[in-house]
Design an enzyme around this catalytic site. Sequence first.
Site, PDB file in Angstrom:
ATOM      1  N   ILE A   1       0.823  -1.223   0.000  1.00 47.79           N
ATOM      2  CA  ILE A   1       0.000   0.000   0.000  1.00 47.79           C
ATOM      3  C   ILE A   1       0.852   1.266   0.000  1.00 47.79           C
ATOM      4  CG2 ILE A   1      -2.049  -1.066   0.992  1.00 47.79           C
ATOM      5  CD1 ILE A   1      -1.255   0.270   3.679  1.00 47.79           C
TER       6      ILE A   1
ATOM      7  N   ASN B   1      14.627  -8.121   4.572  1.00 52.16           N
ATOM      8  CA  ASN B   1      15.409  -7.576   5.680  1.00 52.16           C
ATOM      9  C   ASN B   1      15.239  -8.424   6.939  1.00 52.16           C
ATOM     10  OD1 ASN B   1      16.052  -5.295   4.045  1.00 52.16           O
ATOM     11  ND2 ASN B   1      14.101  -4.376   4.578  1.00 52.16           N
TER      12      ASN B   1
ATOM     13  N   GLN C   1      14.488  -4.061   8.918  1.00 54.37           N
ATOM     14  CA  GLN C   1      13.226  -4.769   9.141  1.00 54.37           C
ATOM     15  C   GLN C   1      12.345  -3.946  10.069  1.00 54.37           C
ATOM     16  OE1 GLN C   1      13.557  -8.727  10.859  1.00 54.37           O
ATOM     17  NE2 GLN C   1      11.467  -9.255  10.257  1.00 54.37           N
TER      18      GLN C   1
ATOM     19  N   HIS D   1       9.034 -11.550   5.086  1.00 51.59           N
ATOM     20  CA  HIS D   1       8.344 -11.232   3.833  1.00 51.59           C
ATOM     21  C   HIS D   1       9.366 -10.812   2.798  1.00 51.59           C
ATOM     22  CE1 HIS D   1       8.648  -7.504   6.174  1.00 51.59           C
ATOM     23  NE2 HIS D   1       8.609  -6.837   5.023  1.00 51.59           N
TER      24      HIS D   1
ATOM     25  N   HIS E   1       9.935  -8.375  -0.553  1.00 49.98           N
ATOM     26  CA  HIS E   1       9.473  -7.269  -1.387  1.00 49.98           C
ATOM     27  C   HIS E   1       9.920  -7.571  -2.803  1.00 49.98           C
ATOM     28  CE1 HIS E   1       8.589  -4.142   1.732  1.00 49.98           C
ATOM     29  NE2 HIS E   1       9.428  -4.887   2.447  1.00 49.98           N
TER      30      HIS E   1
END
Length: 137
Positions: free
Chosen positions: A33, A88, A95, A101, A103
Amino acid sequence: MKKDDCIFCKIASGEIPSTTIYEDDYNKVFFDINPASKGHCLIVPKEHYDNIYDLDEEAAGRLFGLATKVANGLKKELDLEGLNILQNNGEIAGQTVYHIHLHLIPRYAGDTVNIGLKPGEADVEELKTLADKITLE
């Protein structure tokens, strides 16, 4: 296992809505987002792992295997010229959400995305000594 105070656990479970690209039993892929570029998305395991150090090999294989599929999907649909995959671990590494996760950040000519690595110079003997000390389990 889901953590009640984790935003990515809430997104992965559907408790918080997201613009989902792909989902299976193990991972969810959705658009960021606050994108760094058009098509910037995240791949998030549905099971909570704080970082790569907590991730088992099987989950890692699913996560990073899915990254290749998503990368190819982005490349096919967007007129991107490159792609950064960023992950990260720890505050010092950038992080900010403690749920592992990836990216996937599409890159375009003239974009303002800055991943920022500053190459240094290696001492070959130091590298050899370090290589001998590192063990993989």
